[in-house]
Design a protein around this motif. Sequence first.
Motif, PDB file in Angstrom:
ATOM      1  N   MET A   1       5.664  34.523  53.625  1.00 27.84           N
ATOM      2  CA  MET A   1       6.017  34.578  52.207  1.00 27.84           C
ATOM      3  C   MET A   1       6.864  35.811  51.911  1.00 27.84           C
ATOM      4  N   LYS A   2       7.845  35.656  51.028  1.00 29.75           N
ATOM      5  CA  LYS A   2       8.664  36.783  50.582  1.00 29.75           C
ATOM      6  C   LYS A   2       8.129  37.247  49.228  1.00 29.75           C
ATOM      7  N   ILE A   3       7.557  38.443  49.222  1.00 25.31           N
ATOM      8  CA  ILE A   3       6.841  38.951  48.048  1.00 25.31           C
ATOM      9  C   ILE A   3       7.448  40.285  47.630  1.00 25.31           C
ATOM     10  N   ASP A   4       7.953  40.361  46.409  1.00 28.01           N
ATOM     11  CA  ASP A   4       8.539  41.584  45.862  1.00 28.01           C
ATOM     12  C   ASP A   4       7.741  41.940  44.606  1.00 28.01           C
ATOM     13  N   LEU A   5       7.082  43.095  44.621  1.00 28.16           N
ATOM     14  CA  LEU A   5       6.113  43.411  43.568  1.00 28.16           C
ATOM     15  C   LEU A   5       6.563  44.494  42.591  1.00 28.16           C
ATOM     16  N   ARG A 221      13.023  52.166  48.629  1.00 29.70           N
ATOM     17  CA  ARG A 221      14.231  52.866  49.089  1.00 29.70           C
ATOM     18  C   ARG A 221      14.214  54.369  48.792  1.00 29.70           C
ATOM     19  N   ASP A 222      13.446  54.807  47.803  1.00 29.29           N
ATOM     20  CA  ASP A 222      13.433  56.224  47.449  1.00 29.29           C
ATOM     21  C   ASP A 222      12.376  57.033  48.191  1.00 29.29           C
ATOM     22  N   ASN A 223      11.510  56.377  48.952  1.00 25.96           N
ATOM     23  CA  ASN A 223      10.557  57.100  49.790  1.00 25.96           C
ATOM     24  C   ASN A 223      11.235  57.436  51.119  1.00 25.96           C
ATOM     25  N   PRO A 224      11.395  58.711  51.465  1.00 23.57           N
ATOM     26  CA  PRO A 224      12.040  59.058  52.738  1.00 23.57           C
ATOM     27  C   PRO A 224      11.161  58.648  53.921  1.00 23.57           C
ATOM     28  N   PRO A 225      11.752  58.485  55.114  1.00 27.00           N
ATOM     29  CA  PRO A 225      10.986  58.026  56.290  1.00 27.00           C
ATOM     30  C   PRO A 225       9.741  58.852  56.581  1.00 27.00           C
ATOM     31  N   GLU A 226       9.862  60.179  56.514  1.00 29.67           N
ATOM     32  CA  GLU A 226       8.701  61.014  56.812  1.00 29.67           C
ATOM     33  C   GLU A 226       7.614  60.837  55.746  1.00 29.67           C
ATOM     34  N   THR A 243       2.158  48.343  49.718  1.00 30.31           N
ATOM     35  CA  THR A 243       3.113  47.362  49.225  1.00 30.31           C
ATOM     36  C   THR A 243       4.538  47.810  49.536  1.00 30.31           C
ATOM     37  N   GLY A 244       5.454  46.862  49.398  1.00 25.98           N
ATOM     38  CA  GLY A 244       6.879  47.138  49.507  1.00 25.98           C
ATOM     39  C   GLY A 244       7.600  46.378  48.422  1.00 25.98           C
ATOM     40  N   SER A 245       8.657  46.951  47.884  1.00 22.81           N
ATOM     41  CA  SER A 245       9.309  46.298  46.759  1.00 22.81           C
ATOM     42  C   SER A 245      10.719  46.833  46.552  1.00 22.81           C
ATOM     43  N   SER A 246      11.439  46.141  45.681  1.00 20.15           N
ATOM     44  CA  SER A 246      12.835  46.503  45.441  1.00 20.15           C
ATOM     45  C   SER A 246      13.017  47.485  44.298  1.00 20.15           C
ATOM     46  N   ASP A 247      12.120  47.436  43.282  1.00 15.71           N
ATOM     47  CA  ASP A 247      12.332  48.202  42.048  1.00 15.71           C
ATOM     48  C   ASP A 247      13.664  47.770  41.429  1.00 15.71           C
ATOM     49  N   TYR A 248      13.843  46.477  41.369  1.00 17.84           N
ATOM     50  CA  TYR A 248      15.101  45.868  40.917  1.00 17.84           C
ATOM     51  C   TYR A 248      15.293  46.041  39.414  1.00 17.84           C
ATOM     52  N   HIS A 249      16.528  46.377  39.021  1.00 19.04           N
ATOM     53  CA  HIS A 249      16.872  46.557  37.615  1.00 19.04           C
ATOM     54  C   HIS A 249      18.094  45.731  37.202  1.00 19.04           C
ATOM     55  N   GLY A 250      18.457  44.724  37.974  1.00 25.10           N
ATOM     56  CA  GLY A 250      19.682  43.998  37.672  1.00 25.10           C
ATOM     57  C   GLY A 250      20.892  44.862  37.985  1.00 25.10           C
ATOM     58  N   ALA A 251      21.853  44.866  37.065  1.00 22.59           N
ATOM     59  CA  ALA A 251      23.077  45.648  37.273  1.00 22.59           C
ATOM     60  C   ALA A 251      22.867  47.136  37.023  1.00 22.59           C
ATOM     61  N   ASN A 255      19.658  48.579  43.678  1.00 21.21           N
ATOM     62  CA  ASN A 255      18.541  47.911  44.333  1.00 21.21           C
ATOM     63  C   ASN A 255      18.704  46.394  44.278  1.00 21.21           C
ATOM     64  N   LEU A 256      18.374  45.724  45.375  1.00 19.53           N
ATOM     65  CA  LEU A 256      18.513  44.275  45.472  1.00 19.53           C
ATOM     66  C   LEU A 256      17.142  43.621  45.603  1.00 19.53           C
ATOM     67  N   LEU A 257      16.950  42.501  44.933  1.00 20.81           N
ATOM     68  CA  LEU A 257      15.691  41.777  45.043  1.00 20.81           C
ATOM     69  C   LEU A 257      15.392  41.466  46.504  1.00 20.81           C
ATOM     70  N   GLY A 258      14.157  41.748  46.920  1.00 18.70           N
ATOM     71  CA  GLY A 258      13.734  41.429  48.268  1.00 18.70           C
ATOM     72  C   GLY A 258      14.150  42.430  49.323  1.00 18.70           C
ATOM     73  N   GLU A 259      14.753  43.559  48.934  1.00 22.89           N
ATOM     74  CA  GLU A 259      15.198  44.516  49.955  1.00 22.89           C
ATOM     75  C   GLU A 259      14.015  45.180  50.667  1.00 22.89           C
ATOM     76  N   ASN A 260      12.867  45.241  49.994  1.00 24.33           N
ATOM     77  CA  ASN A 260      11.600  45.632  50.620  1.00 24.33           C
ATOM     78  C   ASN A 260      10.544  44.646  50.155  1.00 24.33           C
ATOM     79  N   LEU A 261       9.639  44.288  51.039  1.00 29.60           N
ATOM     80  CA  LEU A 261       8.686  43.223  50.734  1.00 29.60           C
ATOM     81  C   LEU A 261       7.250  43.665  50.996  1.00 29.60           C
ATOM     82  N   THR A 262       6.322  42.943  50.398  1.00 32.73           N
ATOM     83  CA  THR A 262       4.888  43.181  50.545  1.00 32.73           C
ATOM     84  C   THR A 262       4.293  42.100  51.434  1.00 32.73           C
ATOM     85  N   GLY A 263       3.362  42.482  52.295  1.00 32.97           N
ATOM     86  CA  GLY A 263       2.688  41.524  53.161  1.00 32.97           C
ATOM     87  C   GLY A 263       1.705  40.655  52.395  1.00 32.97           C
TER      88      GLY A 263
END
Length: 282
Positions: A1-5, A221-226, A243-251, A255-263
Amino acid sequence: MKIDLHAHSNVSDGTQSPADLMAAAAQAGLDVMALTDHDSTDGWAPALDAARHHGVGLIPGMEVSCKTSRGVSVHLLSYLHDPNHPGLLEEITKAKDARLTRAERMVERLAEDYPLNWDDVSAHVAPGATIGRPHIADALVAAGIVADRNEAFASILTSHSRYFVTHYAPDPVLAVELVRAAGGVPVFAHPVASARGRVVAPEIFHDMIDAGLLGLEVEHRDNPPEGRAWLRKLAQQTGLFMTGSSDYHGAGKPNLLGENLTGQEALERMLAAGTGSQPFLP
């Protein structure tokens, strides 16, 4: 499943209506999406109608703007809470009123140096939307003062700018307690996003966990790797789900929908814990 929260509509600072947002989720191939507008649940009903139409699952949510006693901004995602819970609703209403007063004061200061007034900003706010700095940024873009929201926040609207005005926001520990009291599932949004400003000390994480925090938004996307590595270790030590998510705001943002996903396991834990409102899962 593709889940964006984590996604926003124009009920707060997104650029699409709740219905258009759900259509975009379907187009992006998402199976489940959460609507998490800032300090508002007004988008839930139209989003639900559109979710049914497009066959996309909807988790009703909200992003609560918080602030520690040291003035550090914290964003708390609340899922499946009762939108009419008196305690939570009182705090959210107080914060929304403070946001409006703060925006008015910021525009007054900006008007001293730029060709900008309240009508210019209001033109970018959907009826009933929670107003914030992104709407001021949109007015600055429309006036040709900056190129986009990112430039506005990096310069004129930064917290270090003389135009910046603080506003009331609940303490994150109180917010976690209220979300749990409302039958909701509290998740710490982009907790180590240092590029956004100061992040809280580890003891604040533990205070929030003691108050009932259930999850950490790790893949953002704003959480650095470390920082993500540290969050994964904390989640494993404390039993929080991730969780993982896009934090999508449209234009409004790249950020793009689904760029990070939740299991799916994290979603199942969320569904089991949330009792204040119902998800739509086709």
